[in-house]
Scaffold this active site. Structure first.
Site, PDB file in Angstrom:
ATOM      1  N   SER A  49       4.975  -5.660  -3.111  1.00  0.00           N
ATOM      2  CA  SER A  49       4.801  -4.220  -3.253  1.00  0.00           C
ATOM      3  C   SER A  49       5.487  -3.466  -2.113  1.00  0.00           C
ATOM      4  O   SER A  49       6.689  -3.595  -1.922  1.00  0.00           O
ATOM      5  CB  SER A  49       3.316  -3.895  -3.345  1.00  0.00           C
ATOM      6  OG  SER A  49       3.110  -2.592  -3.817  1.00  0.00           O
ATOM      7  N   TYR A  50       4.725  -2.692  -1.334  1.00  0.00           N
ATOM      8  CA  TYR A  50       5.335  -1.932  -0.243  1.00  0.00           C
ATOM      9  C   TYR A  50       5.788  -2.829   0.908  1.00  0.00           C
ATOM     10  O   TYR A  50       6.451  -2.369   1.834  1.00  0.00           O
ATOM     11  CB  TYR A  50       4.380  -0.852   0.264  1.00  0.00           C
ATOM     12  CG  TYR A  50       5.083   0.261   1.011  1.00  0.00           C
ATOM     13  CD1 TYR A  50       5.794   1.234   0.321  1.00  0.00           C
ATOM     14  CD2 TYR A  50       5.044   0.327   2.402  1.00  0.00           C
ATOM     15  CE1 TYR A  50       6.463   2.244   0.995  1.00  0.00           C
ATOM     16  CE2 TYR A  50       5.711   1.325   3.089  1.00  0.00           C
ATOM     17  CZ  TYR A  50       6.418   2.286   2.388  1.00  0.00           C
ATOM     18  OH  TYR A  50       7.086   3.287   3.050  1.00  0.00           O
ATOM     19  N   ASP A  79       4.314  -6.249 -14.783  1.00  0.00           N
ATOM     20  CA  ASP A  79       3.945  -5.218 -13.806  1.00  0.00           C
ATOM     21  C   ASP A  79       4.555  -3.883 -14.206  1.00  0.00           C
ATOM     22  O   ASP A  79       5.761  -3.794 -14.435  1.00  0.00           O
ATOM     23  CB  ASP A  79       4.444  -5.626 -12.419  1.00  0.00           C
ATOM     24  CG  ASP A  79       4.193  -4.561 -11.366  1.00  0.00           C
ATOM     25  OD1 ASP A  79       3.208  -3.815 -11.508  1.00  0.00           O
ATOM     26  OD2 ASP A  79       4.979  -4.481 -10.404  1.00  0.00           O
ATOM     27  N   GLY A 133       0.829  -1.206   0.000  1.00  0.00           N
ATOM     28  CA  GLY A 133       0.000   0.000   0.000  1.00  0.00           C
ATOM     29  C   GLY A 133       0.865   1.259   0.000  1.00  0.00           C
ATOM     30  O   GLY A 133       1.199   1.775  -1.058  1.00  0.00           O
ATOM     31  N   HIS A 187       1.781  -7.521 -11.003  1.00  0.00           N
ATOM     32  CA  HIS A 187       2.250  -7.060  -9.696  1.00  0.00           C
ATOM     33  C   HIS A 187       2.021  -8.112  -8.619  1.00  0.00           C
ATOM     34  O   HIS A 187       2.869  -8.315  -7.746  1.00  0.00           O
ATOM     35  CB  HIS A 187       1.510  -5.766  -9.344  1.00  0.00           C
ATOM     36  CG  HIS A 187       2.101  -5.008  -8.204  1.00  0.00           C
ATOM     37  ND1 HIS A 187       3.350  -4.457  -8.243  1.00  0.00           N
ATOM     38  CD2 HIS A 187       1.596  -4.704  -6.978  1.00  0.00           C
ATOM     39  CE1 HIS A 187       3.599  -3.821  -7.099  1.00  0.00           C
ATOM     40  NE2 HIS A 187       2.554  -3.970  -6.312  1.00  0.00           N
TER      41      HIS A 187
END
Length: 483
Positions: A186-187, A402, A91, A455
């Site tokens: 991701s984060y 991605d 996020g 992703h």
């Protein structure tokens, strides 16, 4: 009759009922009661399974009334012999329950019409599987909450997650000595290394004190399309878009000439900001997280679904959502189905989600957490180098379709990290097909691409994702030949 009053036979039967194996040693009655309270016997529409699941809250800051929510699945076979794998979504502000558990690697996949299907590629199945612990962090994400205002950021998230994990292991002491791995996407490229560093440093302190009661048997972490370094993340994004014929030569040259990716947004020129705005407009037309994937066109599609819905005024370092769709049949609207499902009262009751302390609808991503994020490390590469030197196993994988944290970003980051290559670029195989390419580095660092995935790799390549995690857990190289 209370737990403390159980006779030997009744205690054995009770342990089996709540899922605690008597063979794992004597168990404190309070621990039995706590595990029993968190036991999830069934979620609505769930098929029958042969493993146990638990869910609930653990308070990580008593004074601030801050608690994190988890959903845990035992490995389907011989769970006491399997490692514990903690999954984190990114996020910042997105739910590991809504993405990782319900759309990617968990045993249950949410489908259209509130249907639940078994995930044949779940990471708690097979010989090389794990006990799966999905953590919604930081507070404010999903069913996690804080009853007092606080400033979310990298450091507080790492320490809250550490406090959660230590307390969870006290609630489930049968996993205290299990090998622990962290995974995410991701984060989580920030979350996982930063949490691992806290565990690593705290373990040293407890070791020096000869205190094993709080020792966590951390072995490594595995990251998918991770955010690692602002400079290489951004440069890789732009180069990827241009090389995939999405960005014009004019805009590409304008960005290269006007943007300094070693600097923050506030120090960028107006020409750079305008060029980046043109770049982000690309993804109002297609799905940034899977450039070859369809987008959702449901009339009710809203902010909880992020396929192809990036506003054009996003800044260069804006944080990223983690859209996903169910494995075993791609549906770009799965996030909508998940949103509806986890807002059902009977689902929330089954999962012990205390909505009296969460005065808001459950959502896949929290805009408030994302907007309030006040501390983000420019780079986690120094942390990765420290942990690699400390003996941890580290694998990075990247879906090559991605556009948000593309394979180019990861490759640039690894070049910047500067670790010696031990085996250069070579294909790896999933049965007869090339699954992607891989490169090995000194000290236990591996990077692998995943051909055709976006992703969220387990969405479009669930079989390849399962093969990756199996080899990571077993610490063996990916197959270098067709089988």
């Amino acid at each position: 009759m209370g737990v403390s009053g159980l006779d030997a036979l009744s205690l054995c039967m009770f342990l089996c009922l709540v899922g605690v194996s008597p063979s794992w040693g004597a168990v404190d009655p309070e621990i039995i009661a706590a595990q029993s309270a968190d036991r999830v016997f069934y979620i609505p529409e769930q098929p029958s399974v042969n493993f146990l699941q638990y869910a609930g809250h653990i308070t990580v800051d008593q004074s601030q009334e801050r608690a994190l929510f988890y959903w845990f699945f035992e490995a389907a076979h011989k769970s006491e012999d399997k490692p514990l794998l903690v999954w984190l979504n990114g996020g910042p502000g997105c739910s590991s329950v809504g993405y990782g558990a319900a759309q990617e690697i968990g045993p249950f996949l949410v489908k259209k019409g509130h249907q639940i299907e078994l995930n044949h590629y779940a990471w708690n199945k097979g010989n090389s599987s794990a006990n799966l612990l999905f953590l919604e962090a930081p507070a404010g994400v999903g069913f996690s909450y804080s009853n007092n205002t606080y400033a979310p950021g990298d450091s507080v998230t790492a320490w809250d997650s550490y406090n959660f994990l230590n307390k969870w292991l006290k609630r489930f002491p049968q996993y205290r000595n299990s090998e622990l791995f962290i995974a995410g996407e991701s984060y989580a490229g920030h979350y996982a290394p930063q949490l691992a560093e806290v565990i690593f440093d705290q373990n040293k302190i407890y070791y020096s004190l000869n205190d094993s009661s709080n020792y966590i048997n951390l072995k490594g972490f595995m990251l998918g399309n991770p955010s690692l370094d602002d400079e290489t993340d951004r440069k890789g994004m732009i180069d990827y878009a241009w090389s995939h014929a999405m960005l014009s030569d004019k805009d590409y040259q304008s960005i290269l000439s006007s943007c300094d990716f070693t600097r923050s947004d506030s120090n960028q020129t107006e020409q750079c900001q305008n060029g980046m705005a043109n770049y982000y407009r690309l993804y109002s037309m297609i799905d940034m997280y899977g450039i070859n994937s369809p987008t959702c066109h449901l009339p009710t599609n809203s902010s909880h679904s992020f396929f192809g819905r990036l506003p054009s005024n996003r800044t260069m370092t804006s944080k990223f959502r983690v859209p996903a769709a169910g494995a075993g049949g791609y549906d770009a609207c799965t996030s909508d189905y998940v949103f509806e499902y986890f807002n059902r009262q009977d689902v929330q009751e089954a999962l012990h989600a205390d909505l009296n302390k969460v005065p808001r609808p459950w959502d896949l991503c929290s805009n408030q957490v994302g907007n309030d994020w006040n501390e983000s490390a420019f780079s986690v590469l120094p942390v990765i180098r420290k942990l690699l030197d400390g003996g941890l196993r580290i694998w990075l994988y990247s879906g090559d379709a991605d556009g948000r944290i593309p394979v180019t970003s990861t490759r640039y980051a690894l070049t910047k990290l500067g670790v010696n290559i031990t085996q250069d670029w070579t294909p790896w195989y999933n049965q007869e097909e090339v699954g992607g390419w891989t490169i090995s580095y000194a000290g236990g660092l591996t990077m692998a691409t995943v051909r055709g995935a976006g992703h969220a790799v387990p969405v479009l390549a669930p079989d390849r994702a399962l093969l990756l995690v199996s080899h990571f857990l077993d610490n063996i190289d990916l197959p270098r030949a067709a089988s």
